[in-house]
Write a protein that holds these residues in place. Structure first.
Motif, short mmCIF file in Angstrom:
data_model
loop_
_atom_site.label_atom_id
_atom_site.label_comp_id
_atom_site.label_asym_id
_atom_site.label_seq_id
_atom_site.Cartn_x
_atom_site.Cartn_y
_atom_site.Cartn_z
N SER A 56 0.83 -1.21 0.00
CA SER A 56 0.00 0.00 0.00
C SER A 56 0.86 1.26 0.00
CB SER A 56 -0.93 0.00 1.21
OG SER A 56 -1.71 1.18 1.25
N LEU A 57 1.94 1.24 0.78
CA LEU A 57 2.82 2.40 0.81
C LEU A 57 3.41 2.66 -0.57
CD1 LEU A 57 4.64 1.72 4.20
CD2 LEU A 57 3.17 3.68 3.71
N ARG A 58 3.90 1.61 -1.21
CA ARG A 58 4.52 1.79 -2.54
C ARG A 58 3.49 2.22 -3.58
NH1 ARG A 58 7.42 -3.16 -0.73
NH2 ARG A 58 9.59 -2.52 -0.27
N GLU A 59 2.29 1.64 -3.50
CA GLU A 59 1.24 2.00 -4.45
C GLU A 59 0.86 3.47 -4.37
OE1 GLU A 59 -1.93 -0.61 -3.53
OE2 GLU A 59 -0.92 -2.40 -4.31
N HIS A 60 1.05 4.06 -3.22
CA HIS A 60 0.67 5.47 -3.04
C HIS A 60 1.88 6.40 -3.06
CE1 HIS A 60 -3.07 3.54 -1.79
NE2 HIS A 60 -3.65 4.68 -2.11
N GLY A 61 2.97 5.91 -3.66
CA GLY A 61 4.09 6.79 -3.96
C GLY A 61 5.11 6.99 -2.88
N TRP A 62 5.05 6.20 -1.84
CA TRP A 62 6.02 6.35 -0.76
C TRP A 62 7.34 5.68 -1.13
CZ3 TRP A 62 5.46 9.56 3.22
CH2 TRP A 62 4.18 10.00 3.55
N ASP A 63 8.44 6.42 -0.96
CA ASP A 63 9.79 5.88 -1.12
C ASP A 63 10.14 5.21 0.21
OD1 ASP A 63 12.44 5.33 -1.51
OD2 ASP A 63 13.05 7.38 -1.93
N LEU A 64 10.22 3.88 0.20
CA LEU A 64 10.21 3.09 1.43
C LEU A 64 11.61 2.62 1.82
CD1 LEU A 64 8.51 1.61 3.59
CD2 LEU A 64 8.15 -0.22 1.91
N THR A 65 12.01 2.91 3.04
CA THR A 65 13.21 2.35 3.64
C THR A 65 12.79 1.48 4.82
OG1 THR A 65 14.58 4.25 3.05
CG2 THR A 65 15.38 2.85 4.84
N VAL A 66 13.12 0.20 4.78
CA VAL A 66 12.75 -0.71 5.85
C VAL A 66 13.96 -0.94 6.75
CG1 VAL A 66 11.88 -2.99 6.47
CG2 VAL A 66 11.02 -1.84 4.41
N ILE A 67 13.80 -0.66 8.01
CA ILE A 67 14.83 -0.93 9.02
C ILE A 67 14.31 -2.06 9.89
CG2 ILE A 67 16.08 0.01 11.00
CD1 ILE A 67 15.81 2.79 9.68
N ASP A 68 14.88 -3.25 9.72
CA ASP A 68 14.34 -4.42 10.41
C ASP A 68 15.35 -5.06 11.36
OD1 ASP A 68 16.11 -5.61 8.68
OD2 ASP A 68 14.65 -6.94 7.72
N ASP A 69 16.25 -4.24 11.91
CA ASP A 69 17.29 -4.75 12.79
C ASP A 69 16.90 -4.69 14.27
OD1 ASP A 69 18.86 -4.98 10.50
OD2 ASP A 69 19.68 -2.97 10.74
N VAL A 70 15.68 -4.29 14.56
CA VAL A 70 15.29 -4.12 15.97
C VAL A 70 15.21 -5.48 16.66
CG1 VAL A 70 13.49 -3.29 17.52
CG2 VAL A 70 14.05 -2.00 15.46
N VAL A 71 15.71 -5.53 17.88
CA VAL A 71 15.61 -6.72 18.72
C VAL A 71 14.92 -6.32 20.02
CG1 VAL A 71 17.65 -7.83 17.75
CG2 VAL A 71 17.90 -6.30 19.73
N ALA A 72 14.44 -7.31 20.75
CA ALA A 72 13.81 -7.02 22.04
C ALA A 72 14.80 -6.33 22.97
CB ALA A 72 13.31 -8.32 22.66
#
Length: 387
Positions: A56-72
């Protein structure tokens, strides 16, 4: 009435399926912005649960950076590395999409991305200067309430935790989508649900800043959480139960964001920091025992909560009887979820208890909110009771 102030998120969306139209929601909320970073963890990213939101973000023109390094219990280096990625991408909006740790890191990125302050400079209460990037929070668990709080917790060193507390950490928008919580395992549903109940109980009995609005939210939170915890555990796809848990957790978060938590959290932090026990479970392990310690001072308040939470309780019973019924009911709920109930069940030895008690006393920010003064010998006695 004593004077009080109350702060919360200015805009909240509660909608099952909101993730599937997230891009449109954010375009509407932040016109002219195009670069967004999504802060999450690797498991969620790989699971596919977030794919509809990303699409949905990409479809609506958002330039997406995913930061998935978070740990508990995120350590400092995770926050700093995530901030560097967001800064390099020149992001304009920060979205926390995950559990409490992901949302906590998102808060800090929104503050630190400008480079105006270091992480160490903002530790404590009220040390954030200036403004931040636009911030959106979208929880995938029903427990921490981080989507509506002004607190972020960072693990420093080997085991200690430090809080950042500032009004700038309150998000611009919180989005509650129960569909994102349907896949939660039973033990996570249970531990995060009990965590939310702790927030409400401690807010309702807080020695500092307790107020009529926080009381209303805490009692409504406990109404929802106590009724829907077991259905959400037993029937994980029950969307109405999941939505009630999300709403209850948010109410509890709003309550403790304004009437702060106390000794349950102070004693839970060393359990998580030293033994890497999840935060919600750490709270659950000590909750009944801290309540028994506090009971002589706040039985009149526990009695009010018993009227809400305990089925078939005689309304003419004394405050002490209601208090004991409340604690017993909470212990029954914890037992019925099948999560660990004793410190020894999570790898803690009897010889570890003095260290836990000593570490708990470092949580002065939290202990100041407890309705009954608590010393190191009291903390040790509570840990022994929980062992």
């Amino acid at each position: 009435m004593q004077p009080f102030s109350f702060r919360t998120v200015p805009s909240i969306v509660v909608e099952s399926g909101a993730a599937r139209r997230l891009g449109a929601l954010l375009v509407e909320s932040f016109p002219g912005k195009t670069r967004i970073c999504v802060v999450t963890d690797g498991f969620l990213h790989r699971s596919g649960l977030l794919d509809p939101a990303f699409s949905s973000l990409r479809e609506h023109g958002w330039d997406l950076t995913v930061i998935d390094d978070v740990v508990a219990d995120p350590p400092e280096h995770v926050v700093q590395e995530a901030t560097a990625k967001a800064r390099d991408a020149e992001v304009e909006v920060v979205l926390g999409l995950g559990g409490g740790s992901s949302m906590d890191v998102a808060k800090l990125i929104s503050i630190l991305a400008s480079g105006a302050q270091t992480l160490q400079a903002i530790y404590g209460v009220g040390n954030v200067a200036g403004t931040r990037l636009p911030l959106v929070q979208m929880p995938t668990t029903a427990g921490t309430g981080s989507e509506v709080t002004a607190v972020s917790i960072v693990t420093t060193g080997a085991a200690s935790k430090v809080g950042v507390v500032a009004p700038q950490l309150i998000a611009d928008l919180a989005i509650l989508d129960a569909e994102l919580t349907v896949g939660l395992p039973r033990h996570v549903t249970a531990a995060t649900g009990i965590d939310a109940m702790v927030h409400a109980i401690e807010a309702f009995t807080s020695a500092r800043l307790k107020n009529p609005l926080s009381d209303l939210l805490a009692t409504q939170a406990l109404t929802l959480l106590s009724r829907h915890l077991l259905p959400a555990c037993d029937q994980g796809a029950d969307l109405s139960a999941r939505e009630a848990m999300l709403l209850g957790a948010m109410y509890a978060g709003q309550a403790f964001a304004n009437a702060p938590v106390a000794a349950v959290h102070a004693l839970a932090y060393p359990i998580g920091g030293v033994f890497h026990v999840p935060h919600g479970l750490s709270n659950s392990l000590v909750l009944p025992h801290v309540m028994r310690f506090n009971a002589p001072v706040v039985s009149h308040l526990y009695a009010q909560l018993a009227d809400i939470m305990v089925p078939d309780l005689a309304r003419h019973a004394t405050d002490d009887v209601k208090t004991q019924a409340l604690i017993a009911h909470i212990e029954h709920l914890i037992e019925a979820t099948a999560i660990p109930r004793r410190l020894r069940e999570v790898g803690i030895e009897l010889d570890d208890l003095p260290r836990l008690a000593s570490d708990a006393m470092l949580q002065t920010r939290l202990l100041a909110n407890n309705p009954k003064p608590l010393e190191e010998r009291d903390a040790l006695a509570i840990y022994r009771a929980a062992y």
